[in-house]
Motif scaffolding. Structure first.
Motif, PDB file in Angstrom:
ATOM      1  N   THR A 171       1.861   9.533  -5.742  1.00 31.68           N
ATOM      2  CA  THR A 171       2.362  10.858  -5.376  1.00 31.68           C
ATOM      3  C   THR A 171       3.490  11.281  -6.301  1.00 31.68           C
ATOM      4  OG1 THR A 171       1.794  10.421  -3.071  1.00 31.68           O
ATOM      5  CG2 THR A 171       3.301  12.224  -3.490  1.00 31.68           C
ATOM      6  N   GLU A 199       0.832  -1.202   0.000  1.00 34.22           N
ATOM      7  CA  GLU A 199       0.000   0.000   0.000  1.00 34.22           C
ATOM      8  C   GLU A 199       0.873   1.261   0.000  1.00 34.22           C
ATOM      9  OE1 GLU A 199      -3.293   2.123   2.889  1.00 34.22           O
ATOM     10  OE2 GLU A 199      -3.025  -0.043   3.011  1.00 34.22           O
ATOM     11  N   GLU A 214       2.319   1.797  -3.485  1.00 31.72           N
ATOM     12  CA  GLU A 214       1.323   2.347  -4.407  1.00 31.72           C
ATOM     13  C   GLU A 214       1.099   3.834  -4.170  1.00 31.72           C
ATOM     14  OE1 GLU A 214      -2.091  -0.140  -3.814  1.00 31.72           O
ATOM     15  OE2 GLU A 214      -1.178  -1.861  -4.834  1.00 31.72           O
ATOM     16  N   LYS A 215       1.006   4.243  -2.902  1.00 30.63           N
ATOM     17  CA  LYS A 215       0.804   5.662  -2.596  1.00 30.63           C
ATOM     18  C   LYS A 215       2.005   6.506  -3.018  1.00 30.63           C
ATOM     19  CE  LYS A 215      -2.659   5.321   0.951  1.00 30.63           C
ATOM     20  NZ  LYS A 215      -3.205   5.897   2.151  1.00 30.63           N
TER      21      LYS A 215
END
Length: 107
Positions: free
Chosen positions: A96, A88, A91-92
């Motif tokens: 960004t 996770e 992915e963030k």
């Protein structure tokens, strides 16, 4: 959501102040060698201070030491996280990064 993260960070830091104050007082008492066994603890603290100064001198003379220390700390912190959370986070970070890159290209 960003303001909630900032508020939580501030609360966490403020809640750590009593512990930091206690540790500061404890270190001062140790450095003054007030209690029994003080000279042994005092010498250990002096050695810790010297080690810290050597590390700061290395960082000042060669910035790559700072990068190496940061890498070591980050790898150690990430080793405790579960794989699902790491996925996770990755992915963030990607989302960004793409967002920041696309804004820079537009300018």
């Amino acid at each position: 959501m960003d303001s909630k993260i900032v508020i939580n960070a501030i609360i966490n830091e403020l809640s750590s102040l009593p512990n930091d104050l206690y540790l500061g007082i404890e270190r001062t008492v140790q450095d003054l060698a007030i209690f029994s066994g003080g000279s042994k603890i005092q010498q250990r603290n002096i050695d810790d201070d010297k080690r810290l100064l050597r590390a700061l001198e290395k960082i000042h003379s060669n910035r790559i030491h700072l990068v190496n220390m940061a890498t070591l700390i980050i790898k150690n912190a990430l080793s405790y996280l579960p794989d699902s959370l790491l996925k996770e986070l990755t992915e963030k970070i990607m989302v960004t990064s793409v967002s920041v890159f696309s804004r820079q290209v537009c300018y």
